[in-house]
Design an enzyme around this catalytic site. Structure first.
Site, PDB file in Angstrom:
ATOM      1  N   GLU A  98      39.586  -5.604 -21.142  1.00 33.48           N
ATOM      2  CA  GLU A  98      39.558  -7.036 -20.685  1.00 33.48           C
ATOM      3  C   GLU A  98      40.584  -7.405 -19.765  1.00 33.48           C
ATOM      4  O   GLU A  98      40.270  -8.024 -18.550  1.00 33.48           O
ATOM      5  CB  GLU A  98      39.592  -7.968 -21.761  1.00 33.48           C
ATOM      6  CG  GLU A  98      39.623  -9.393 -21.472  1.00 33.48           C
ATOM      7  CD  GLU A  98      39.972 -10.544 -22.446  1.00 33.48           C
ATOM      8  OE1 GLU A  98      40.699 -11.663 -22.089  1.00 33.48           O
ATOM      9  OE2 GLU A  98      39.810 -10.170 -23.716  1.00 33.48           O
ATOM     10  N   THR A 103      42.263 -13.118 -23.724  1.00 33.16           N
ATOM     11  CA  THR A 103      41.714 -13.975 -24.418  1.00 33.16           C
ATOM     12  C   THR A 103      41.866 -14.231 -25.991  1.00 33.16           C
ATOM     13  O   THR A 103      42.128 -14.999 -26.679  1.00 33.16           O
ATOM     14  CB  THR A 103      40.247 -14.173 -24.216  1.00 33.16           C
ATOM     15  OG1 THR A 103      39.649 -12.822 -24.814  1.00 33.16           O
ATOM     16  CG2 THR A 103      39.826 -14.469 -22.839  1.00 33.16           C
TER      17      THR A 103
END
Length: 277
Positions: A125, A161
């Site tokens: 990510e 996140t």
């Protein structure tokens, strides 16, 4: 023995959306090539492979004309372009929260900020977010890594996140004291925050906490860290088969928390085993 289940459990929104999209593609095309593991859970990957999933680690691993799948973690614009050259169809399962982080990083860079990302530099990510930045970018694991090189410069800060909110807050506070101008986007997923808070609540109710999820899952690791930091005995397992009766013995209340990449069927198996014990 009392069993206390943290809420929420089951797949998080982004992963559930990605897996549902992938299952539909497998039904339609029969064979789909995912760039990297679409979910950080070995047991779920085995199930998907039985349905026709093939996991590759580079765009070159996708056969010419095949169908490819981008997992919830997202990819860099360059990798997406490489997939487009090889695939007849790209199924984009990138989590909307990850897309938001990518867009925020891109915007900060375009506005002339040095981009600071709280996260694991090797995580897919984070690599995808970094790939959206056109200017200077740094990935930090916490406030302790803030150095003099940032003093006096304009810094834009965001987060992977799945990071802990306390770590992000400490990083931002560290930049406040060294930097004349900062711009902050809190890109930590709301579901991640909810799961972390649920583990803290379990610590006040249970004599032991079981965290269920893949050992390669970043958000599950954070839950295990929070449980351990609370002082309550915390066990991190991938499936019910790893649970030993000796760990449960003499505990009157057991709390169960699950990472965002842990499917419901694994949670049901664990609860059933605890009830049998």
């Amino acid at each position: 023995m009392k069993i206390i289940i943290a809420e929420p459990t089951g797949l998080c929104f982004g992963v559930k959306r990605a897996i549902t999209t992938l299952e539909e593609a497998l039904k339609r095309f029969g064979r789909v090539y995912a760039l990297g593991s679409p979910i950080h859970n070995p047991q779920e990957i085995e199930r998907l492979e039985d349905l026709g999933l093939a996991v590759v680690h580079e765009p070159s691993g996708v056969p010419e004309g095949a169908v490819s799948f981008v997992r919830a973690h997202g990819v860099t614009p360059e990798i997406f372009a490489a997939l487009r050259e090889r695939s007849t169809n790209i199924i984009d399962g990138t989590c909307p929260f990850v897309k938001n982080a990518q867009e925020r990083a891109k915007t900060l860079s375009q506005e002339g900020y040095i981009v600071i990302i709280l996260g694991d530099v090797s995580h897919p990510e984070v690599r995808g977010i970094v790939g959206c930045v056109s200017g200077e970018v740094h990935v930090l694991s916490g406030a302790a890594e803030i150095t003099e090189q940032f003093r006096g410069k304009r810094c834009g800060i965001l987060s992977q996140t799945t990071q802990r909110v306390e770590t992000f807050a400490a990083l931002v506070a560290g930049f406040v004291s060294t930097t004349p101008e900062i711009k902050v986007y809190n890109t930590i997923c709301r579901a991640t925050l909810a799961r972390q808070q649920s583990v803290r609540r379990l610590a006040g109710e249970a004599e032991g906490i079981i965290v269920l999820g893949g050992k390669n899952s970043a958000n599950t690791r954070k839950l295990a860290e929070i449980g351990a930091a609370s002082g309550v005995p915390t066990l991190w397992i991938e499936h019910a088969g790893e649970l030993e009766r000796s760990w449960v013995r003499d505990k009157r209340a057991i709390g169960i928390a699950a990472g965002g990449s842990t499917p419901d069927w694994l949670m049901k198996e664990l609860i059933q085993k605890l009830k049998m014990m």
